[in-house]
Design an enzyme around this catalytic site. Structure first.
Site, mmCIF file in Angstrom:
data_model
loop_
_atom_site.group_PDB
_atom_site.id
_atom_site.type_symbol
_atom_site.label_atom_id
_atom_site.label_comp_id
_atom_site.label_asym_id
_atom_site.label_seq_id
_atom_site.Cartn_x
_atom_site.Cartn_y
_atom_site.Cartn_z
ATOM 1 C CE LYS A 32 2.800 0.529 10.296
ATOM 2 N NZ LYS A 32 1.499 0.674 9.638
ATOM 3 C CD GLU A 65 0.169 3.867 9.584
ATOM 4 O OE1 GLU A 65 0.490 3.270 10.635
ATOM 5 O OE2 GLU A 65 0.586 3.525 8.461
ATOM 6 C CG HIS A 106 6.860 -3.885 9.291
ATOM 7 N ND1 HIS A 106 6.314 -5.133 9.309
ATOM 8 C CD2 HIS A 106 5.822 -3.025 9.509
ATOM 9 C CE1 HIS A 106 5.020 -5.049 9.528
ATOM 10 N NE2 HIS A 106 4.697 -3.794 9.653
ATOM 11 C CE LYS A 143 5.207 2.088 5.770
ATOM 12 N NZ LYS A 143 3.984 2.258 4.955
ATOM 13 C CG ASP A 198 -2.282 1.853 8.337
ATOM 14 O OD1 ASP A 198 -2.986 2.750 7.825
ATOM 15 O OD2 ASP A 198 -1.217 1.454 7.827
ATOM 16 C CB SER A 201 -0.922 -0.010 1.218
ATOM 17 O OG SER A 201 -0.184 0.056 2.414
ATOM 18 C CD GLU A 235 2.247 -5.298 7.793
ATOM 19 O OE1 GLU A 235 1.736 -4.956 8.882
ATOM 20 O OE2 GLU A 235 2.650 -4.485 6.943
ATOM 21 C CG ASP A 242 2.312 5.010 5.745
ATOM 22 O OD1 ASP A 242 3.359 5.335 5.167
ATOM 23 O OD2 ASP A 242 1.851 3.849 5.665
ATOM 24 C CG HIS A 271 -0.822 -5.499 4.168
ATOM 25 N ND1 HIS A 271 -0.407 -4.727 5.217
ATOM 26 C CD2 HIS A 271 -0.312 -4.922 3.057
ATOM 27 C CE1 HIS A 271 0.325 -3.721 4.770
ATOM 28 N NE2 HIS A 271 0.392 -3.814 3.458
ATOM 29 C CD GLU A 285 -0.557 -1.977 9.008
ATOM 30 O OE1 GLU A 285 -0.130 -1.463 10.063
ATOM 31 O OE2 GLU A 285 -0.008 -1.828 7.910
HETATM 32 C C1 LIG Z 1 3.425 -1.101 6.526
HETATM 33 C C2 LIG Z 1 2.482 -0.653 5.698
HETATM 34 O O1 LIG Z 1 2.190 -1.273 4.533
HETATM 35 P P1 LIG Z 1 3.058 -1.264 3.193
HETATM 36 O O2 LIG Z 1 4.444 -1.673 3.544
HETATM 37 O O3 LIG Z 1 2.339 -2.227 2.316
HETATM 38 O O4 LIG Z 1 3.006 0.155 2.689
HETATM 39 C C3 LIG Z 1 1.661 0.531 6.049
HETATM 40 O O5 LIG Z 1 0.789 0.931 5.257
HETATM 41 O O6 LIG Z 1 1.837 1.121 7.115
HETATM 42 MG MG LIG Z 2 0.283 2.675 6.699
#
Ligand SMILES: C=C(OP(=O)(O)O)C(=O)O
Ligand SMILES: [Mg+2]
Length: 423
Positions: free
Chosen positions: A388, A285, A365, A337, A241, A43, A204, A312, A154, A163
């Protein structure tokens, strides 16, 4: 004698979804090897730095041999002879060599692999653990958020929210917190099975049951928390999330959510109801799409004092985009990230910006991961406050949590615990 970079080398490896990704080695003149593996999201935010993929037919176009060639060619040539301890300088050389605003030429995957491997090599050369090399002495273990129910892109659970995470608010140590979550995780499996749901897991490591609604998922978490002997809210917090960019339409400006078409105002009312109904819910989130800054801003005005609102997809760990968010008063927290921006140095810049402006930070992650535990050390080094990194059922996730147990042991209890503010 000064230690310098003697060789840089990359190869194609595979991630936890079976997709190709890049692994980079940085070898120093004293013989030290630094190695790093790069994760990959599903995503993804539209404005993330570019993950360079080969196209064509091999490995469904997902190969990363072009990125590998960029490391083994241009990047290697530019870095040989450089001081590995000058992380900012190394990253700047690669950013300049790429020359695009989003690392489209060399690939953020190529650049990040070398950036992380450089930090690893420098730390090893100085005989320091990575968290110590990057972070110095004043260190804190983050509050961990475990993703125990997977939906969205996911999993094939059919749940819109991507999530559902739980976090040990009350804990005497990282280990104590992890034990509580393990108890809840196993109890949740029993609770879901008792209700006739599947207990297979998603990307995940969280369960991926075909639940009917977000409320039902949160109810399952409340049951599992209580049956495991804990109090939702005071002892265990819940975060979600929705990754709502995935169910937002740029044409209609509506969110397709659980069989309804909601506009921004209606979605906000829904979140207000959720927060009122479930006092354990402490963090949302990407409640609004990366293309709906007004919706995100409205949510911040209404809920920003009550709960954590993490950006995010909307900020993509990019200091320039994040600055716009700060100026507009969007969100009160940022997800971090490394591969959204592509270098260790720029990630650190974004985190410093967050701290200076009163935003909390959560290291994350990606849904496609590797066995690399870089982000665990990084979270401690940066005093990130929160992390997370999935659930208990997939070792590429658990390994990161296990790394915190090692760090906690190494520091002999002489380490702070970041604590999430209670609602
Ligand atoms: C960890 C996530 O997913 P992705 O790595 O698929 O973006 C997220 O959206 O926070
Ligand atoms: Mg996210």
């Amino acid at each position: 004698m000064t230690v310098v970079i003697e060789n840089v080398k990359a190869r194609e490896i595979f991630d936890s979804r079976g997709n190709p990704t890049i692994e980079a080695d940085v070898i120093l003149s004293d013989g030290t090897l630094g190695r790093a593996e790069v994760p990959s999201g599903a995503s993804t935010g539209d404005r993330e730095a570019v993950e360079l993929r080969d196209g064509g037919t091999r490995l469904m176009g997902k190969g990363v041999l072009k990125a590998v060639a960029n490391v083994n060619g241009k990047i290697k040539k530019a870095l040989i002879g450089q001081d590995p301890c000058q992380q900012a300088e190394i990253d700047k050389i690669m950013i300049d060599l790429d020359g695009t605003p989003n690392k489209a030429r060399l690939g953020a995957n190529a650049i990040l692999g070398v950036s992380m491997a450089t930090a690893r090599a420098a730390a090893a050369s100085k005989h320091l653990p990575l968290y110590r090399y990057l972070g110095g002495v004043d260190l804190e273990l983050p509050q961990p958020f475990f993703n125990v129910i997977n939906g969205g892109v996911h999993a094939d659970s059919g749940i819109a929210v991507q999530e559902f995470l739980i976090t040990p608010i009350e804990r005497t140590s990282f280990r104590d917190g992890m034990e509580k979550i393990a108890n809840i995780y196993h109890t949740l499996k029993k609770v879901l099975a008792k209700e006739g749901y599947e207990t297979a897991v998603g990307d995940e490591g969280g369960f991926a049951p075909k639940l009917s609604s977000t409320e039902e998922a949160i109810e399952m978490l409340y049951r599992a928390i209580k049956e495991a002997g804990y109090e939702p809210g005071s002892e265990i917090g819940i975060a979600i999330d929705p990754a709502s960019s995935e169910f937002y339409s740029d044409e209609t400006h509506k969110y397709s959510f659980e069989g309804k078409e909601l506009d921004s105002d209606e979605l906000l009312v829904y979140y207000q109801k959720l927060v009122a109904e479930y006092p354990a819910l402490i963090s949302i989130e990407d409640g609004f799409s990366e293309h709906d800054w007004d919706g995100f801003k409205k949510q911040t005005d209404v809920q920003g004092k009550q709960i954590q609102l993490i950006g995010d997809d909307i900020f993509v760990t990019n200091p320039k985009i994040f600055k716009e968010g700060i100026d507009k008063g969007v969100a009160n927290s940022i997800l971090i990230k490394l591969n959204q921006i592509g270098t260790v140095t720029e990630t650190i810049d974004t985190m410093k910006m967050a701290r200076a402006n009163g935003y909390t930070t959560m290291i994350s992650h990606r849904s496609g991961e590797t066995g690399d535990t870089f982000i665990a050390d990084f979270a401690v080094a940066m005093n990130a406050g929160q992390i997370k990194t999935g659930s208990m059922a997939r070792s590429e996730r658990v390994e990161k949590y296990n790394q915190f147990l090692r760090i906690e042991e190494e520091l002999g209890g002489n380490v702070g615990l970041a604590h999430f503010p209670k609602r």
